[in-house]
Scaffold this active site. Structure first.
Site, PDB file in Angstrom:
ATOM      1  N   CYS A  65      -4.575 -39.100  17.492  1.00  0.00           N
ATOM      2  CA  CYS A  65      -5.923 -39.643  17.246  1.00  0.00           C
ATOM      3  C   CYS A  65      -6.888 -39.280  18.377  1.00  0.00           C
ATOM      4  CB  CYS A  65      -5.959 -41.156  17.099  1.00  0.00           C
ATOM      5  SG  CYS A  65      -4.781 -41.827  15.941  1.00  0.00           S
ATOM      6  N   ARG A  90      -6.161 -33.393  17.412  1.00  0.00           N
ATOM      7  CA  ARG A  90      -5.387 -34.576  17.768  1.00  0.00           C
ATOM      8  C   ARG A  90      -5.007 -35.407  16.550  1.00  0.00           C
ATOM      9  NH1 ARG A  90      -3.434 -35.640  22.109  1.00  0.00           N
ATOM     10  NH2 ARG A  90      -4.269 -37.689  22.525  1.00  0.00           N
ATOM     11  N   TRP A 137      -4.780 -39.958  13.211  1.00  0.00           N
ATOM     12  CA  TRP A 137      -3.481 -39.443  12.775  1.00  0.00           C
ATOM     13  C   TRP A 137      -2.689 -40.700  12.456  1.00  0.00           C
ATOM     14  CZ3 TRP A 137      -0.978 -34.887  11.822  1.00  0.00           C
ATOM     15  CH2 TRP A 137       0.410 -34.923  11.782  1.00  0.00           C
ATOM     16  N   ASN A 163      -6.553 -45.754  19.803  1.00  0.00           N
ATOM     17  CA  ASN A 163      -5.433 -44.804  19.785  1.00  0.00           C
ATOM     18  C   ASN A 163      -4.203 -45.541  20.265  1.00  0.00           C
ATOM     19  OD1 ASN A 163      -7.182 -42.785  19.161  1.00  0.00           O
ATOM     20  ND2 ASN A 163      -6.953 -41.662  21.085  1.00  0.00           N
ATOM     21  N   GLY A 164      -3.036 -45.213  19.702  1.00  0.00           N
ATOM     22  CA  GLY A 164      -1.794 -45.817  20.176  1.00  0.00           C
ATOM     23  C   GLY A 164      -1.170 -46.712  19.122  1.00  0.00           C
ATOM     24  N   GLU A 542      20.280 -25.685  17.242  1.00  0.00           N
ATOM     25  CA  GLU A 542      18.845 -25.854  17.477  1.00  0.00           C
ATOM     26  C   GLU A 542      18.393 -24.969  18.650  1.00  0.00           C
ATOM     27  OE1 GLU A 542      16.418 -26.748  15.974  1.00  0.00           O
ATOM     28  OE2 GLU A 542      14.867 -27.241  17.415  1.00  0.00           O
ATOM     29  N   LYS A 546      15.485 -22.037  18.335  1.00  0.00           N
ATOM     30  CA  LYS A 546      14.272 -22.062  19.171  1.00  0.00           C
ATOM     31  C   LYS A 546      14.104 -20.730  19.884  1.00  0.00           C
ATOM     32  CE  LYS A 546      12.698 -24.707  18.034  1.00  0.00           C
ATOM     33  NZ  LYS A 546      12.536 -25.806  17.134  1.00  0.00           N
ATOM     34  N   GLU A 549      13.159 -17.856  17.368  1.00  0.00           N
ATOM     35  CA  GLU A 549      11.866 -17.869  16.688  1.00  0.00           C
ATOM     36  C   GLU A 549      10.688 -17.575  17.602  1.00  0.00           C
ATOM     37  OE1 GLU A 549      11.391 -22.705  16.203  1.00  0.00           O
ATOM     38  OE2 GLU A 549      10.267 -21.447  14.845  1.00  0.00           O
ATOM     39  N   HIS A 565      37.873 -16.920  16.794  1.00  0.00           N
ATOM     40  CA  HIS A 565      38.156 -16.463  15.431  1.00  0.00           C
ATOM     41  C   HIS A 565      37.283 -15.278  15.041  1.00  0.00           C
ATOM     42  CE1 HIS A 565      40.943 -19.734  14.824  1.00  0.00           C
ATOM     43  NE2 HIS A 565      40.044 -20.565  15.307  1.00  0.00           N
ATOM     44  N   LYS A 664       3.670 -22.909  10.228  1.00  0.00           N
ATOM     45  CA  LYS A 664       4.038 -24.257  10.636  1.00  0.00           C
ATOM     46  C   LYS A 664       4.625 -25.030   9.463  1.00  0.00           C
ATOM     47  CE  LYS A 664       4.444 -27.732  13.368  1.00  0.00           C
ATOM     48  NZ  LYS A 664       5.663 -27.674  14.206  1.00  0.00           N
TER      49      LYS A 664
END
Ligand code: M6R
Length: 669
Positions: A65, A90, A137, A163-164, A542, A546, A549, A565, A664
């Protein structure tokens, strides 16, 4: 387009009890715009982020926000819209403004982007020299006109943007309802104007009423408050959410982020936690929440607008990595009560969760890796079998979803095409669907039976970082809730470790310099391997994603026991291998695998628990992460691996935030 018109309501005689040294409007002890003790921080080098540790504004304290406020001789609306546009990164699901016109506040707000708000008010005369604005947001309540900020008290006098997250809003709402306050939105924010109204109606002035109200709020907040019955000033308060006062000539500003101010001024007061500013046309006074005045230095902003948008970091990805402690705290906020989980969001699924014989977790990419960690969490804590599926596989594999199954859909954006198709497939087969998503009102949120929001704030870099760690935290909450419903005891130390994740994440970020050393080496290779066992294997997957990409280095992840193996054939002299070994129960097994790699000449970076000596002298380099509960280790180990990918990508000159060929949100199959 929402519309609220507010008329002035007298509040009796307003006394000056704010505890400030000078009344609002006066040039206060902080010197208004031209304080003699002005400190120009000329050592800030544009392009560097060396300033960050010096300023708590950016120190790991990011919020979703955006807030702006204006008071002065000019038109408030001009600055508010200009500032909001600069803050749209934001949060952008709804926006609103309030402008003081004579003795009334005119509030306009609307779901959608700022351009929708602008369109809605075009042709209207919203003239006024004091006002506030917000771009949202959503965290509590869908992105609708009514939930958009500003929010007002019962009479439309006190107007607030926030905000928050207010953690105790339910308890405050109940208290305020008992006292006759009427609520119109689903937000946590709306308690604030009503709380201020309570103190305001006792005859205190606005500043002191806001201060009293702030003392009752738990959680994080940056607030800008105005009241039509005290038209000369704005009040700004900060607690764990950034807020800045901009200093102009015959006008002053409030903003949650510096980019909003850059079109007007570079001279600012950076508010600290627990500070409140009274911002008038010709002066700004700052005090703490007890009312004691604070001596603020002026901070001269040297950043260019693009850099300011990234909070001083070179890339959004780096900023978002640093946001993780706060994002995790927000995910957990209000959802842990002592040793129990409070997940009201899934209350209607209690029966299904208690009776569940099988849980499906379905997702794509990074969210799928969070799902793999979720499997360990649910199976270990609740002892329910879990199948984790890639959404693109699930939708076409004729899955055996028996009625009564629970399906957990994990998606940052909530709009990924394969994930949505899998959700619909699961629902059609009779599953009870729980969504875990970051975007309020997204398709996953709307189509799931119930939804747990990760509250990570907008994630702009294509590479997912804070979304991933908060997804795991949300899965941990859900797994704990299922275990509770099934009457299973939670292992000792787990809840404490969950609660302590934000602090552990902060400490993991401090490994950055050491990670850079690893990145230097790795960035020169074309193949890198990641190995681990149990939850560490999920982390390896993961880590390799990262790295691939954003740095375009070929990377593979293997369960450590699988190397022999086949893949061991690829380990030759100098090949970098990242070996994760945070799981004590299989530490010796992983150590043996590391020995096998070393014997073939591999260059091994061990990721181990702090103080664990088992790999000393075996690995070429160690990254010691703060120890947490083994089931939660992927949250912490993710951080150095994200930093590793980031630094390797920078060293290779890659476009970190926008890697080639990727988007995205993948809304096509
Ligand atoms: O928005 P979603 O979480 O559904 O996105 C799923 C994947 O596309 C996403 O996690 C992707 O793998 C990451 N951006 C990689 O960092």
């Amino acid at each position: 387009m929402g519309f609220i018109e507010v008329r002035r309501v007298p509040h009796g005689s307003a006394t000056t009890e704010s505890g400030l040294t000078k009344p609002p409007g006066d040039r206060g002890t902080n010197g208004g715009q031209v304080a003699a003790r002005q400190v120009i921080l000329a050592w800030v080098i544009p392009g560097s982020r060396g300033i960050i540790p010096r300023l708590s504004l950016w120190k790991g304290r990011y919020r979703m926000c955006g807030i702006v406020g204006y008071v002065g001789d000019g038109e408030a609306l001009g600055f508010i819209l200009e500032g909001l546009k600069r803050l749209e990164y934001r949060g952008y699901d709804s926006a609103g403004v309030a402008v003081l016109q004579g003795n009334r506040s005119v509030v306009r707000k609307s779901a959608g982007r700022i351009c929708s708000l602008e369109k809605g008010i075009s042709g209207e005369s919203l003239e006024g020299t004091l006002g506030i604005g917000h771009t949202r947001w959503a965290t509590h309540g869908a992105p609708t006109d009514l939930n958009a900020h500003p929010h007002t008290d019962c009479h439309g006098d006190v107007v607030v943007v926030h905000n928050g997250i207010i953690e105790n809003y339910q308890e405050l709402t109940a208290w305020l309802r008992d006292r006759g306050h009427m609520f119109t939105s689903e937000t946590d924010t709306e308690v604030i104007p009503h709380l201020v109204e309570e103190y305001y109606s006792e005859g205190q002035d606005l500043a002191s009423a806001v201060r009293q109200a702030a003392l009752r709020l738990r959680g994080s907040y940056a607030l800008a408050v105005m009241a039509s019955s005290e038209p000369g000033y704005l009040v700004a308060v900060r607690q764990s959410s950034p807020l800045v006062v901009g200093l102009g000539e015959d006008e002053n500003y409030i903003a949650s982020d510096i980019p909003a101010l850059l079109g007007r001024t570079r001279r600012t007061y950076i508010l600290e936690d627990g500070e409140m500013a009274v911002v008038a046309r010709d002066g700004v006074t700052v005090c703490d929440l007890k009312g004691a005045p604070t001596d603020k230095p002026v901070f001269q902003v040297e950043w260019d607008p693009v850099m300011a948008e990234k909070g001083g970091y070179a890339h959004f990805m780096l900023k978002e990595i640093h946001e993780q402690p706060v994002a995790l705290r927000d995910t957990l906020a209000g959802r842990l009560d002592g040793g129990r989980v409070v997940l009201k969001e899934v209350s209607q699924s209690s029966e299904a969760l208690r009776e569940s014989q099988r849980v499906f977790i379905v997702a794509c990419g990074t969210a799928y890796h969070a799902g793999l960690v979720g499997k360990h969490l649910v199976e270990t804590l609740a002892r329910v079998p879990v199948e984790v599926d890639l959404a693109s596989e699930f939708r076409y594999r004729d899955p055996l979803v028996l009625p009564g199954s629970v399906m957990v859909i994990v998606s940052q954006s909530g709009e990924t095409a394969d994930t949505l198709a899998a959700l619909r497939e699961g629902k059609a087969r009779g599953a009870r669907v729980i969504g875990i998503t970051n975007v309020v009102g997204s398709s996953v949120a709307r189509e799931s039976d119930e939804v747990i929001y990760t509250r990570a704030g907008p994630e702009i870099a294509v590479a997912s970082t804070k979304a991933y760690t908060t997804q795991i935290a949300a899965l941990a909450l859900l797994a704990t809730r299922i275990a509770e419903l099934k009457g299973r005891a939670i292992p000792a130390g787990f809840m404490e470790a969950l609660n302590a994740l934000p602090v552990a994440a902060e400490r993991a970020i401090a490994l950055d310099d050491r990670v850079k050393e690893v990145a230097k080496r790795i960035s020169q290779w074309d193949d890198v391997f990641f190995v681990g066992r149990g939850p560490d294997f999920a982390s390896s997957l993961e880590g390799q994603l990262k790295l691939k990409e954003i740095s375009y280095i070929h990377a593979e992840a293997y369960a450590a026991g699988e190397l022999k193996h086949g893949t061991l054939a690829l380990i030759i002299d100098g090949v970098p291998v990242v070996a994760l070994a945070t799981q004590r129960t299989v530490f010796d097994k992983t150590l043996s695998n590391v020995m096998e790699i070393k014997a073939r000449g591999g260059w091994v970076v061990g990721v181990v628990n702090e103080g664990d000596r088992g790999m000393h002298g075996v690995c070429d380099l160690l990254l010691e992460v703060p120890e947490t509960h083994p089931l939660l280790a992927p949250v912490i180990t993710a951080i150095p691996l994200q930093l590793l990918a980031y630094h390797a990508a920078v060293l290779r000159g890659c476009d970190v935030d926008r890697p080639r060929n990727l988007a995205k949100s993948v809304t096509v199959e």
